[in-house]
Design a protein around this motif. Structure first.
Motif, PDB file in Angstrom:
ATOM      1  N   ARG A  26       0.834  -1.216   0.000  1.00 41.06           N
ATOM      2  CA  ARG A  26       0.000   0.000   0.000  1.00 41.06           C
ATOM      3  C   ARG A  26       0.864   1.259   0.000  1.00 41.06           C
ATOM      4  N   LEU A  27       1.921   1.262   0.828  1.00 40.34           N
ATOM      5  CA  LEU A  27       2.846   2.396   0.852  1.00 40.34           C
ATOM      6  C   LEU A  27       3.555   2.545  -0.489  1.00 40.34           C
ATOM      7  N   GLY A  28       3.894   1.433  -1.126  1.00 42.23           N
ATOM      8  CA  GLY A  28       4.519   1.471  -2.450  1.00 42.23           C
ATOM      9  C   GLY A  28       3.583   2.056  -3.496  1.00 42.23           C
ATOM     10  N   ASP A  29       2.312   1.688  -3.452  1.00 38.13           N
ATOM     11  CA  ASP A  29       1.330   2.259  -4.381  1.00 38.13           C
ATOM     12  C   ASP A  29       1.242   3.772  -4.213  1.00 38.13           C
ATOM     13  N   TRP A  30       1.260   4.210  -2.967  1.00 37.57           N
ATOM     14  CA  TRP A  30       1.195   5.643  -2.704  1.00 37.57           C
ATOM     15  C   TRP A  30       2.460   6.341  -3.196  1.00 37.57           C
ATOM     16  N   ALA A  31       3.615   5.728  -2.946  1.00 40.87           N
ATOM     17  CA  ALA A  31       4.889   6.337  -3.349  1.00 40.87           C
ATOM     18  C   ALA A  31       5.014   6.432  -4.870  1.00 40.87           C
ATOM     19  N   LEU A  32       4.469   5.467  -5.577  1.00 40.90           N
ATOM     20  CA  LEU A  32       4.560   5.473  -7.037  1.00 40.90           C
ATOM     21  C   LEU A  32       3.466   6.301  -7.698  1.00 40.90           C
ATOM     22  N   GLY A  33       2.476   6.720  -6.952  1.00 44.21           N
ATOM     23  CA  GLY A  33       1.499   7.661  -7.471  1.00 44.21           C
ATOM     24  C   GLY A  33       0.093   7.196  -7.758  1.00 44.21           C
ATOM     25  N   PRO A  34      -0.194   5.904  -8.023  1.00 43.26           N
ATOM     26  CA  PRO A  34      -1.566   5.561  -8.408  1.00 43.26           C
ATOM     27  C   PRO A  34      -2.582   5.590  -7.267  1.00 43.26           C
ATOM     28  N   ALA A  35      -2.139   5.675  -6.028  1.00 42.79           N
ATOM     29  CA  ALA A  35      -3.067   5.659  -4.890  1.00 42.79           C
ATOM     30  C   ALA A  35      -2.840   6.888  -4.021  1.00 42.79           C
ATOM     31  N   GLY A  36      -3.853   7.225  -3.246  1.00 41.85           N
ATOM     32  CA  GLY A  36      -3.748   8.348  -2.324  1.00 41.85           C
ATOM     33  C   GLY A  36      -2.912   7.978  -1.106  1.00 41.85           C
ATOM     34  N   PRO A  37      -2.693   8.935  -0.222  1.00 40.38           N
ATOM     35  CA  PRO A  37      -1.890   8.656   0.970  1.00 40.38           C
ATOM     36  C   PRO A  37      -2.586   7.636   1.887  1.00 40.38           C
ATOM     37  N   PRO A  38      -1.790   6.863   2.632  1.00 39.71           N
ATOM     38  CA  PRO A  38      -2.377   5.875   3.536  1.00 39.71           C
ATOM     39  C   PRO A  38      -3.107   6.555   4.685  1.00 39.71           C
ATOM     40  N   THR A  39      -4.129   5.892   5.167  1.00 37.98           N
ATOM     41  CA  THR A  39      -4.901   6.419   6.290  1.00 37.98           C
ATOM     42  C   THR A  39      -4.156   6.178   7.599  1.00 37.98           C
ATOM     43  N   VAL A  40      -4.613   6.842   8.624  1.00 38.32           N
ATOM     44  CA  VAL A  40      -4.007   6.676   9.949  1.00 38.32           C
ATOM     45  C   VAL A  40      -4.128   5.231  10.411  1.00 38.32           C
ATOM     46  N   SER A  41      -5.256   4.601  10.150  1.00 37.72           N
ATOM     47  CA  SER A  41      -5.426   3.211  10.573  1.00 37.72           C
ATOM     48  C   SER A  41      -4.461   2.280   9.829  1.00 37.72           C
ATOM     49  N   GLU A  42      -4.236   2.530   8.542  1.00 41.85           N
ATOM     50  CA  GLU A  42      -3.278   1.713   7.787  1.00 41.85           C
ATOM     51  C   GLU A  42      -1.866   1.874   8.349  1.00 41.85           C
ATOM     52  N   LEU A  43      -1.491   3.093   8.667  1.00 44.43           N
ATOM     53  CA  LEU A  43      -0.170   3.331   9.246  1.00 44.43           C
ATOM     54  C   LEU A  43      -0.054   2.691  10.629  1.00 44.43           C
ATOM     55  N   GLY A  44      -1.118   2.744  11.408  1.00 39.71           N
ATOM     56  CA  GLY A  44      -1.106   2.112  12.728  1.00 39.71           C
ATOM     57  C   GLY A  44      -0.971   0.605  12.638  1.00 39.71           C
ATOM     58  N   LEU A  45      -1.684   0.005  11.701  1.00 43.88           N
ATOM     59  CA  LEU A  45      -1.588  -1.442  11.531  1.00 43.88           C
ATOM     60  C   LEU A  45      -0.216  -1.854  11.011  1.00 43.88           C
ATOM     61  N   LEU A  46       0.364  -1.053  10.125  1.00 42.09           N
ATOM     62  CA  LEU A  46       1.727  -1.326   9.662  1.00 42.09           C
ATOM     63  C   LEU A  46       2.696  -1.238  10.840  1.00 42.09           C
ATOM     64  N   GLY A  47       2.523  -0.240  11.688  1.00 42.14           N
ATOM     65  CA  GLY A  47       3.366  -0.114  12.878  1.00 42.14           C
ATOM     66  C   GLY A  47       3.252  -1.327  13.786  1.00 42.14           C
ATOM     67  N   CYS A  48       2.046  -1.837  13.956  1.00 43.65           N
ATOM     68  CA  CYS A  48       1.845  -3.041  14.776  1.00 43.65           C
ATOM     69  C   CYS A  48       2.548  -4.250  14.163  1.00 43.65           C
ATOM     70  N   ALA A  49       2.435  -4.384  12.845  1.00 43.30           N
ATOM     71  CA  ALA A  49       3.095  -5.505  12.176  1.00 43.30           C
ATOM     72  C   ALA A  49       4.612  -5.386  12.305  1.00 43.30           C
ATOM     73  N   LEU A  50       5.152  -4.184  12.152  1.00 42.06           N
ATOM     74  CA  LEU A  50       6.596  -3.986  12.283  1.00 42.06           C
ATOM     75  C   LEU A  50       7.055  -4.226  13.724  1.00 42.06           C
ATOM     76  N   ALA A  51       6.236  -3.848  14.687  1.00 46.23           N
ATOM     77  CA  ALA A  51       6.568  -4.113  16.088  1.00 46.23           C
ATOM     78  C   ALA A  51       6.602  -5.618  16.345  1.00 46.23           C
TER      79      ALA A  51
END
Length: 67
Positions: A26-51
């Motif tokens: 999802r972050l890659g899609d946003w970085a490459l342009g076809p998608a909008g920025p990730p939501t707060v919940s998506e970033l929170g869930l990514l943080g949980c997975a990384l933790a």
């Protein structure tokens, strides 16, 4: 080191990485342009997975696992 990590924590490590993959894509899609920025919940869930990955892979001070 890597072989030992796989032998001791393989299934847990694999599961944690699998949880992080969709959010990383999802972050890659946003970085490459076809998608909008990730939501707060998506970033929170990514943080949980990384933790979770960090809990499995980071060596705690001085404690040794049984071999």
């Amino acid at each position: 080191m890597r072989r030992r990590l796989i032998l001791l924590r393989g299934p847990v490590f694999t599961a944690a990485v699998q949880l992080a993959v969709p959010f990383t894509v999802r972050l890659g899609d946003w970085a490459l342009g076809p998608a909008g920025p990730p939501t707060v919940s998506e970033l929170g869930l990514l943080g949980c997975a990384l933790a979770g990955i960090a809990l499995v892979t980071v060596r705690r001070g001085g404690r040794r696992t049984a071999s």
